[in-house]
Motif scaffolding. Structure first.
Motif, PDB file in Angstrom:
ATOM      1  N   PHE A  79       0.841  -1.184   0.000  1.00  0.00           N
ATOM      2  CA  PHE A  79       0.000   0.000   0.000  1.00  0.00           C
ATOM      3  C   PHE A  79       0.881   1.240   0.000  1.00  0.00           C
ATOM      4  N   VAL A  80       0.319   2.366  -0.451  1.00  0.00           N
ATOM      5  CA  VAL A  80       1.114   3.576  -0.592  1.00  0.00           C
ATOM      6  C   VAL A  80       1.511   4.124   0.764  1.00  0.00           C
ATOM      7  N   MET A 105       5.658   4.264   0.619  1.00  0.00           N
ATOM      8  CA  MET A 105       6.256   5.573   0.872  1.00  0.00           C
ATOM      9  C   MET A 105       7.365   5.507   1.917  1.00  0.00           C
ATOM     10  N   GLU A 106       7.450   4.391   2.648  1.00  0.00           N
ATOM     11  CA  GLU A 106       8.519   4.218   3.635  1.00  0.00           C
ATOM     12  C   GLU A 106       9.686   3.405   3.087  1.00  0.00           C
ATOM     13  N   VAL A 107       9.639   3.019   1.826  1.00  0.00           N
ATOM     14  CA  VAL A 107      10.763   2.291   1.223  1.00  0.00           C
ATOM     15  C   VAL A 107      11.955   3.229   1.122  1.00  0.00           C
ATOM     16  N   ASN A 175       2.646  14.974   1.218  1.00  0.00           N
ATOM     17  CA  ASN A 175       1.814  14.636   0.066  1.00  0.00           C
ATOM     18  C   ASN A 175       2.018  13.152  -0.235  1.00  0.00           C
ATOM     19  N   PRO A 176       0.973  12.321  -0.142  1.00  0.00           N
ATOM     20  CA  PRO A 176       1.160  10.874  -0.276  1.00  0.00           C
ATOM     21  C   PRO A 176       1.085  10.347  -1.704  1.00  0.00           C
ATOM     22  N   HIS A 177       0.967  11.205  -2.702  1.00  0.00           N
ATOM     23  CA  HIS A 177       0.775  10.744  -4.075  1.00  0.00           C
ATOM     24  C   HIS A 177       2.107  10.418  -4.755  1.00  0.00           C
ATOM     25  N   GLY A 178       2.977   9.742  -4.006  1.00  0.00           N
ATOM     26  CA  GLY A 178       4.346   9.520  -4.465  1.00  0.00           C
ATOM     27  C   GLY A 178       4.478   8.634  -5.676  1.00  0.00           C
ATOM     28  N   ALA A 243      -2.582  16.795  -6.298  1.00  0.00           N
ATOM     29  CA  ALA A 243      -2.206  15.384  -6.315  1.00  0.00           C
ATOM     30  C   ALA A 243      -1.016  15.105  -7.226  1.00  0.00           C
ATOM     31  N   TYR A 244      -0.575  16.097  -7.998  1.00  0.00           N
ATOM     32  CA  TYR A 244       0.341  15.824  -9.105  1.00  0.00           C
ATOM     33  C   TYR A 244       1.744  16.371  -8.882  1.00  0.00           C
TER      34      TYR A 244
END
Length: 344
Positions: A79-80, A105-107, A175-178, A243-244
């Motif tokens: 999951f993101v 996102m934590e990678v 911003n979580p839209h990585g 988001a972008y």
């Protein structure tokens, strides 16, 4: 450990009880772009289960029984982030407590950006890049490679705070839209392969080989799109919501602002004036619409301005076939939106 059986090469092998049959992990994912990346790594070995229906908001969601069952059966959940899907953390705890949960996102090596303030942005916003250890540790690697929908049908009702959460976009925090940075996706492919290899050592070489092939494809796409978008830097546009930023940052095509409206709401008079002022100030060429929002919201803000409003720009791959090609098609489609705007 729950597994899926690989299809056998022939019916006789399927019927031979003495023969061992290869097994692969059961995998669940949150959104279609992540499904695409995981499908690229799994290849012919299997397919992940999507727990958020394509075209539905990741911010607030009510799973169908089949989606909850897929989560419950999962050996691995990709999951993101909890910021993107806060409700999923509780669902994982209750349904998939024994699964290996991989928050992409934590990678290590993932680029992190923070939300920008308000519905208008400065023309150049690279200072918004977060100083996370992840982003700094792999900054050179990123440079080397690359130069939400709020719809719910009767089975998918938003959580009560969905609109409030959506309206807060652009205020503060990460911003979580990585996934919209293809270099982040490049990094995630490797992490996905290693997680699956740990669960399924027998097929580790296949996962890693598939990930390397996917990474090479993303490198080629990023290089090609960077060259094309370099010709249209300075294109002036406004997005529906913030988001972008990861895509903008990667390809140096910053937006001038965002409407940042919640679903089915109308812009306040103050926000309309602020956006309209930015349209005149920056001579905006386009505003990008998202297909799940009422077009009247766009028209109400930009009526009579001469701004092009017909280009669709959305972050989840709505309308694209689910599978390993969805992610590169999504990135290419965003690039094509910028190119079309430049020609407006």
């Amino acid at each position: 450990m729950r597994h899926r059986l690989l299809p056998s090469l022939s019916l006789p092998l399927m019927l031979a009880p003495a023969l061992a049959v290869a097994e692969v992990p059961s995998v669940a994912v949150d959104i279609p772009p992540v499904h695409s990346l995981v499908a690229r790594v799994m290849g012919e070995l299997g397919s992940p289960d999507l727990v958020i229906q394509s075209g539905a908001s990741p911010h607030g969601y009510s799973m169908r029984p089949s989606e909850a069952r897929a989560l419950s059966d999962a050996d691995v959940v990709f999951f993101v982030s909890d910021e993107l899907t806060p409700w999923l953390a509780k669902a994982r705890a209750s349904l998939a407590a024994d699964a290996d949960a991989v928050e992409l996102m934590e990678v290590p090596g993932t680029l992190h950006l923070t939300y920008r303030s308000g519905p208008t942005f400065e023309a150049h916003h690279h200072a918004d890049e977060a100083s996370s250890a992840h982003g700094e540790a792999q900054g050179e690697e990123h440079d080397k490679h690359g130069g939400h929908d709020e719809h719910h049908d009767g089975d998918h009702e938003a959580h009560a705070d969905d609109d409030e959460h959506h309206d807060e976009h652009g205020h503060d925090g990460e911003n979580p839209h990585g996934w919209l940075d293809p270099v982040n996706a490049h990094t995630w492919l490797g992490a996905i392969a290693e997680s699956l290899a740990a669960q399924d050592p027998e097929h580790a070489a296949t996962y890693r080989s598939n990930a390397r092939a996917g990474q090479q494809e993303l490198e080629a796409l990023t290089e090609s799109l960077s060259a094309r978008l370099a010709q249209v830097q300075g294109t002036r546009y406004i997005v529906f919501h913030d988001a972008y930023q990861y895509f903008e940052h990667r390809f140096d095509v910053p937006a001038s602002g965002a409407i940042s409206l919640g679903d089915a709401s109308t812009p306040s008079p103050a926000r309309v004036k602020e956006i309209q002022a930015r349209v005149k100030q920056d001579d905006i060429q386009c505003v990008f619409r998202e297909p799940q929002y009422n077009p009247a919201l766009i028209e109400s803000v930009f009526e009579g301005t001469g701004v092009k409003t017909s280009i669709v720009f959305e972050p989840l791959g709505v309308g694209l076939p689910l599978g390993e090609t969805l992610y590169p098609q999504l990135i290419e489609r965003l690039g094509q939106g910028i190119l079309r705007c430049a020609d407006a």
